[in-house]
Design a protein around this motif. Sequence first.
Motif, PDB file in Angstrom:
ATOM      1  N   CYS A 196       0.850  -1.196   0.000  1.00  0.00           N
ATOM      2  CA  CYS A 196       0.000   0.000   0.000  1.00  0.00           C
ATOM      3  C   CYS A 196       0.889   1.250   0.000  1.00  0.00           C
ATOM      4  CB  CYS A 196      -0.909  -0.005   1.221  1.00  0.00           C
ATOM      5  SG  CYS A 196      -1.784   1.543   1.481  1.00  0.00           S
ATOM      6  N   CYS A 240       0.235   3.057   3.916  1.00  0.00           N
ATOM      7  CA  CYS A 240       0.657   2.401   5.172  1.00  0.00           C
ATOM      8  C   CYS A 240       1.906   1.539   4.968  1.00  0.00           C
ATOM      9  CB  CYS A 240      -0.473   1.592   5.772  1.00  0.00           C
ATOM     10  SG  CYS A 240      -0.993   0.192   4.781  1.00  0.00           S
ATOM     11  N   CYS A 262      -4.569   0.201   0.087  1.00  0.00           N
ATOM     12  CA  CYS A 262      -5.394  -0.834   0.717  1.00  0.00           C
ATOM     13  C   CYS A 262      -6.756  -0.212   1.047  1.00  0.00           C
ATOM     14  CB  CYS A 262      -4.707  -1.379   1.968  1.00  0.00           C
ATOM     15  SG  CYS A 262      -4.683  -0.247   3.367  1.00  0.00           S
ATOM     16  N   CYS A 274      -6.706   2.439   3.998  1.00  0.00           N
ATOM     17  CA  CYS A 274      -6.127   3.759   3.684  1.00  0.00           C
ATOM     18  C   CYS A 274      -7.009   4.515   2.695  1.00  0.00           C
ATOM     19  CB  CYS A 274      -4.714   3.597   3.114  1.00  0.00           C
ATOM     20  SG  CYS A 274      -3.519   3.090   4.367  1.00  0.00           S
TER      21      CYS A 274
HETATM   22 ZN   LIG Z   1      -2.756   1.035   3.504  1.00  0.00          ZN
END
Ligand SMILES: [Zn+2]
Length: 273
Positions: free
Chosen positions: A9, A12, A74, A77
């Motif tokens: 991602c 993150c 993701c 997020c």
């Molecule tokens: Zn993420």
Amino acid sequence: MNAKHIGICALCGKEKELTFEHLPPNKAFNFTPAKPVNGEDFIHSSDDKNRVPWDLSGLKYQNQQKGMGSFSLCQSCKNLTGTWYGDSYVDFAKRMHFLLSKEVPVDHQAVAFVVRKIYPQRIIKQVVSIFCSINKDIYDDPRITTLREFVLDKEAVSLDKSRYKICAYLNRGILIKYCGLSVLLHINDMKNITSKCVSEFCAYPLGFLIYFDLEEDDSCLGTDITAFSDYAFDDIVDFQITIPIFENNSWIPEDTRSKAEIEQTIAKNKARF
Ligand SMILES: [Zn+2]
């Protein structure tokens, strides 16, 4: 068939199933079918000496029916940033659309205006989030890591202005451009070569550049909006701003030449070589 996209991602930094992220948000005029072309493919197609930078015909492309973007975030997020920042960015883009389409004559190269009741911090964090997605392949570069942390912390304020400068411009063109971190060399003469690091994305009606570690006398393109990061999440303000208006006809960062200017340069270079 919906294939799962597993990867890192862009925010993150965890390996997860990735979701499609519109870049910029789809409600910000990014909802029409797009045919993204890789810059490298364009460079390798340069055996066609008559190809101009806005001519992408015949190049390999992905088919994105619902707008431009990538599998970069993701679900968690994507939800967080969409909820926190997305609407404020969309609102800002819609106002810029109104300005460009109704209020600014087509031959104007800049516009000064007051924009009322905007959320500066939310807007700039959406912009930074897009830069993180565009630069997902270097998510662990310290310059990008700081930006990821800034986006994921709703309360974080004040980007380090000695390291980052974010500039905005209005864009009349329809090309969407993503330029990952690039080094631009400016060769004034052989004794005076300067370089700068920049990443750019551009869509209608807004384009942004982020500069990394600029020297004090380095030039930059657009209106500096880094100070948007100095506001708190809930700060809502009126802004007086002057912002340039460019076209976007090439995949090169900072290249805002009109089609006529690019054609003149091509003709000059052909005559020289
Ligand atoms: Zn993420």
